[in-house]
Design a protein around this motif. Sequence first.
Motif, mmCIF file in Angstrom:
data_model
loop_
_atom_site.group_PDB
_atom_site.id
_atom_site.type_symbol
_atom_site.label_atom_id
_atom_site.label_comp_id
_atom_site.label_asym_id
_atom_site.label_seq_id
_atom_site.Cartn_x
_atom_site.Cartn_y
_atom_site.Cartn_z
ATOM 1 N N UNK A 116 0.845 -1.189 0.000
ATOM 2 C CA UNK A 116 0.000 0.000 0.000
ATOM 3 C C UNK A 116 0.888 1.249 0.000
ATOM 4 N N UNK A 117 0.646 2.145 -0.969
ATOM 5 C CA UNK A 117 1.373 3.409 -1.042
ATOM 6 C C UNK A 117 0.666 4.421 -0.150
ATOM 7 N N UNK A 118 1.435 5.039 0.744
ATOM 8 C CA UNK A 118 0.869 6.059 1.636
ATOM 9 C C UNK A 118 1.252 7.476 1.228
ATOM 10 N N UNK A 141 10.187 2.156 1.434
ATOM 11 C CA UNK A 141 10.487 3.496 0.943
ATOM 12 C C UNK A 141 11.291 3.363 -0.342
ATOM 13 N N UNK A 142 10.909 4.110 -1.383
ATOM 14 C CA UNK A 142 11.661 4.078 -2.639
ATOM 15 C C UNK A 142 12.688 5.198 -2.677
ATOM 16 N N UNK A 143 13.639 5.043 -3.587
ATOM 17 C CA UNK A 143 14.596 6.100 -3.894
ATOM 18 C C UNK A 143 14.820 6.044 -5.394
ATOM 19 N N UNK A 144 15.453 7.043 -5.938
ATOM 20 C CA UNK A 144 15.685 7.064 -7.378
ATOM 21 C C UNK A 144 14.853 8.141 -8.024
ATOM 22 N N UNK A 145 14.266 7.848 -9.191
ATOM 23 C CA UNK A 145 13.567 8.856 -9.974
ATOM 24 C C UNK A 145 12.269 9.342 -9.326
ATOM 25 N N UNK A 146 11.693 8.586 -8.440
ATOM 26 C CA UNK A 146 10.468 9.005 -7.748
ATOM 27 C C UNK A 146 10.552 8.551 -6.302
ATOM 28 N N UNK A 147 9.934 9.324 -5.438
ATOM 29 C CA UNK A 147 9.980 9.009 -4.018
ATOM 30 C C UNK A 147 8.588 8.620 -3.531
ATOM 31 N N UNK A 148 8.482 7.414 -2.995
ATOM 32 C CA UNK A 148 7.224 6.919 -2.449
ATOM 33 C C UNK A 148 7.523 6.179 -1.158
ATOM 34 N N UNK A 149 6.512 6.044 -0.334
ATOM 35 C CA UNK A 149 6.651 5.196 0.840
ATOM 36 C C UNK A 149 5.294 4.638 1.198
#
Length: 126
Positions: A40-42, A109-117
């Motif tokens: 689930x993306x918050x 948590x992502x890193x790179x071209x887009x940031x999501x958690x």
Amino acid sequence: MIVSALAAGICLGAAAAPAIARTGAKAADRFDGTWSVEVITESGSCDRAYRYGVIIQNGQARYAGGGDFTVSGRVQPSGAVRATISRGDAAAQVVGRLGSEGGGNGTWTTSGSASCKGRWNAERRG
């Protein structure tokens, strides 16, 4: 979209587990089986939610549907999960815990071209 594909692969990290040293192999085997993982993306621009299958065998996890993600991580005999899933320049750090009762959860948590958690939940299916 790379971020969507990466977030889809987060479930791998939910149970990612390279081979455990022989001393811990029996304890790690208790997590072997098929798991269904909901991601689930918050926050961020990743798709809202995913559900995928993960197979754990001899403590090693793999995506039940195949894929082109790089996964490195470990599930400790205690069930603690720490992993990295990457694809191209995008990567996700995954932490959490699997339980002997057939469930688990954690965060990513992502890193790179887009940031999501977001968070993930896992259920043993078999």
